[in-house]
Design an enzyme around this catalytic site. Structure first.
Site, short mmCIF file in Angstrom:
data_model
loop_
_atom_site.label_atom_id
_atom_site.label_comp_id
_atom_site.label_asym_id
_atom_site.label_seq_id
_atom_site.Cartn_x
_atom_site.Cartn_y
_atom_site.Cartn_z
N GLU A 34 0.82 -1.22 0.00
CA GLU A 34 0.00 0.00 0.00
C GLU A 34 0.86 1.27 0.00
OE1 GLU A 34 -4.20 -1.27 2.10
OE2 GLU A 34 -2.67 -0.38 3.36
N GLU A 54 -7.03 -7.24 -0.17
CA GLU A 54 -7.47 -7.07 1.22
C GLU A 54 -8.93 -6.65 1.19
OE1 GLU A 54 -5.29 -4.54 3.83
OE2 GLU A 54 -3.34 -5.40 3.32
#
Length: 789
Positions: free
Chosen positions: A197, A273
């Site tokens: 991320e 996710e």
């Protein structure tokens, strides 16, 4: 000859189809030697789908973290995921548990990640590995080791030569453990992630490229991927990596993949996710997400052939000192990582489990396996009284004297507390003590408690009574988890910078305190034992700390062992050790009031419990109960920001922008007619698009050059309405998390007002606004007025 070759090829192809590694479920041949390459294509991104040994494969991954599960329970949790209907285990590799001190690597026992992967293979599950170096995961410093901060000028997650040198060393060690376990070698690992991320941290493709190159060099021919949010994945997306999206329960799934489909129309889609719930912070309500919304999202993805990893499927526990903290500001995470996941903290199925299992059964040609038997029953333990065993300072590991106060890192202390002592000057009036103390500071004069300074509340000052020359000022500074998200991960502990006393007598007198004595107290069981052994003999004067602050101990006998939850409501703040195992942090403010104690760490006969309480307790009792308490707050005041004295009078103020937002999902921007300068942002919301309670996911401001301003110092000054029970307080509008949001209460009347203290005067040219990510952006902003003052 040609016919013979064709027959041999057909025979080989038939043999491959019959191989257990080629079925589209998750059955793996456990007898295959891991050092023998598989004669197939392994795992690859194909046209519109992933390919496993040349056949379409939809990843149904369960996120599990091996350090958050006692090793004795690893296999049970993996079997629970398989019974749920998953075919893959997804896991982070945590740098700081594997290299606790520089060049000292540990992949044994609880840290044996290779053994965890082999257990996955044994139980017919594939594996996705995410080796960082940064992992976030609400884990101490996002997985980065604290000792990196001993180099003060280090740039984390950048092309800093020292940082990259250490990353490469770590990644090589991980690959030594795991690279022979890829599907190409007959193992279970199908994909490896590059960084994590990064778009929420910055934009630096050269850095991401170097991490990619390190992994390729160490891992060989394995599929590499990178994950990010749909709003920022283009910042760092590399052309030769698989791209995956991260988003949560309730998200508009088509919208999440829209831009990726435009850029790569033939690429397989995956939500790497899919957030099943959320993490908890000290002083805030326990987070939950609706089971129905989670299951509907997974059902929709599978119906469209989209792969996913459910974060978390089983969260477990951040034992010991491994829970991190979030930013902006400082919001330390609780010990429990239950995450409102389908498999709860102690391995039991929840409502989400049964609903999801029913849905995943629809996408399986075989009947899902039965649930495994729980490895331990859940038991209670009668109340027992602990006895004061040793003062905090008796565990002192290191003592030093310095002109300036030193940080934990300068004292070679990773986790724990530091005791700072300094003789005071004579001051006949009250004075203002000012510090930059990370994180929880208790202030004493001659061992008498004066008050506390709490970083969570952004406190920096405390009024001291008049003092006599030679009185001893003692500051006990407890470090909590280092920040794990955003630019603030460079999070030093202890006293940072000058400590001053200030008196206003008309003119201002300031004393900058110098010449400190410092005592480092690690928060591990070895230090606790050292303290208790020392206390059994004769303590020196230097070993004394305020009475009641320190170690408490008791023994108890069990006829039957099992999982239990130790109730810590009667205690202040600290750590618990059972039979030498660190259970984690407790704090009376909640919401977590119990600590999970795995039955595998208990034994029949005599057991020991040690409690380190850095605040002290009047009632040193503990008991074990059969259910956790994760949602009981004991706060001094409400979390709401509705003090009427903080509400600005905007009646005569001139807004810098007036307008109406567009309906629907996605970022919108309001450009001011001319830049405005001020310390406060007031956003007045006159109505919503659908008449529902107002919801705002994120707000950014842009400077005079159009660049987004930092939000590290932002605080909510006033909000006329906040849905506190749903943890939708005003700070959720700038918490760096696009899936959380500020929401007003159902009964609150329009208009709504959110006032944010920016920390200092800022010049603003535009405001960026993000509504909720759910389909239709419920409660999105309609008419607005913006004030900067």
């Amino acid at each position: 000859m040609m016919n013979c070759k064709r027959n041999i090829c057909q025979l080989l192809f038939a043999m491959l189809l019959a191989s257990p590694m080629t079925v589209t479920g998750a059955t793996i041949d456990n007898n295959k030697k891991e050092d023998v390459p598989v004669a197939d294509n392994g795992f690859r991104a194909g046209k519109g789908t992933f390919l496993l040994n040349g056949k379409p494969f939809v990843v149904k991954a369960a996120e599990l973290h091996y350090p958050r599960i006692p090793r004795q329970y690893w296999e049970h949790r993996i079997k629970m995921c398989k019974a749920l209907g998953m075919n893959t285990i997804c896991l982070y590799v945590f740098w700081n548990i594997h290299e606790p001190q520089m060049d000292s690597f540990d992949f044994n026992g609880q840290n044996d990640v290779a053994a965890f992967c082999r257990l996955a293979k044994k139980n017919g599950m594939y594996v996705i590995v995410r080796p960082g170096p940064y992992v976030c995961a609400e884990w101490e410093m996002g997985g980065l080791p604290w000792w990196l901060l001993k180099k003060k000028d280090i740039q984390l997650r950048e092309l800093d030569p020292f940082f990259m040198q250490r990353v490469e060393r770590f990644e090589k060690e991980v690959a030594k453990q795991l690279s022979t376990l890829t599907v190409q070698h007959g193992g279970p690992i199908i994909m490896v992630q590059v960084e994590n991320e990064y778009g929420s941290y910055g934009e630096n493709k050269p850095y991401i490229s170097q991490i990619r190159d390190m992994l390729r060099k160490s891992w060989g021919d394995v599929t590499l991927f990178q994950c990010d949010w749909n709003s920022n994945f283009e910042k760092n997306g590399l052309d030769d990596l698989v791209w995956t999206m991260n988003f949560g329960t309730g998200a508009n799934i088509d919208n999440q993949f829209r831009r990726l489909r435009e850029l790569r129309p033939d690429a397989p889609l995956m939500c790497s996710e899919f957030w099943s719930g959320w993490f908890d912070k000290w002083g805030a309500r326990h987070e939950t997400r609706p089971a129905k919304d989670m299951v509907e999202g997974i059902d929709e993805m599978l119906s469209k052939g989209i792969s996913f990893s459910l974060y978390m499927t089983h969260g477990g526990t951040s034992f010991g000192h491994w829970a991190g903290a979030n930013s902006p500001g400082f919001a330390p995470d609780v010990t429990s990582y239950d995450y409102d996941a389908p498999i709860n903290e102690y391995g039991q199925p929840t409502e989400k489990f049964w609903l999801l299992r029913k849905t995943l059964q629809k996408y399986s040609t075989a009947k899902l396996p039965a649930l495994p038997k729980a490895p331990m029953p859940v038991v209670d333990i009668p109340q027992l009284k602990l006895h004061y065993a040793a003062p905090l300072s008796a565990a002192t590991d290191t003592m030093a004297w310095s002109r300036e106060p030193l940080t934990f890192e300068e004292m070679n202390l990773g986790w724990g507390s530091m005791i700072y002592d300094k003789e005071l000057p004579e001051i006949k009036e009250s004075s203002m003590l000012t510090i930059n103390g990370h994180d929880f500071v208790q202030v004493f004069i001659d061992n008498k408690f004066v008050g506390k300074i709490d970083r969570v509340k952004n406190e920096r000052t405390l009024v001291l009574p008049p003092t006599e020359k030679g009185q001893m000022l003692t500051l006990i500074v407890e470090g909590m988890g280092r920040i794990n998200f955003g630019r603030a991960i460079k999070d030093y502990k202890g006293l940072l910078g000058d400590v001053t006393l200030r008196v206003d007598r008309g003119d201002i007198l300031t004393w900058t305190l110098k010449d400190w004595r410092m005592r480092a107290v690690p928060d591990d069981y070895a230090s606790a034992k050292k303290a208790m052994d020392k206390a059994a003999g004769k303590l020196q004067a230097a070993d004394q700390t305020p009475e009641g602050i320190g170690y408490y101990r008791a023994t108890f006998k069990l006829r039957k062992v099992g999982d239990t939850f130790l109730n810590m409501e009667k205690w202040g703040k600290g750590q618990v050790y059972v039979n030498g195992h660190a259970l984690g942090r407790f704090w009376a403010i909640g919401p977590q009031q119990t600590l999970y104690c795995p039955g595998c760490w208990l034994k029949k006969g005599e057991n020991e419990i040690v409690v380190l309480d850095v605040v002290g307790t009047k009632t040193p009792v503990v008991w074990g109960q059969t259910k956790p308490e994760l949602d009981k707050l004991q706060l001094e005041k409400t979390n709401k920001h509705n003090n009427i004295g903080d509400k600005p009078d905007l009646n005569s103020a001139t807004p810098v922008a007036v307008g109406t937002m567009a309906a629907g999902n996605g970022w919108q921007s309001v450009k001011l007619d001319k830049p405005a300068t001020g310390r406060y942002l007031a956003l007045q919301c006159l109505d919503t698009q659908d008449g529902r309670p107002l919801s705002i996911a994120e707000i950014y401001l842009r400077d005079g050059n159009g660049e987004r301003l930092g939000r590290d110092q932002w605080q909510v000054k006033y909000a006329n309405s906040e849905n506190e029970m749903g943890n939708h307080t005003g700070d959720k509008a700038f918490d760096l998390q696009e899936s959380t949001y500020w929401q007003t209460e159902e009964s609150a009347e329009m208009p709504h007002l959110l006032v944010i203290d920016l920390g200092k005067d800022m010049t603003v040219s535009a405001l960026d606004y993000l509504p909720r990510m759910e389909q239709g952006a419920p409660g999105s902003l309609g008419r607005y007025r913006i004030f900067i003052y």
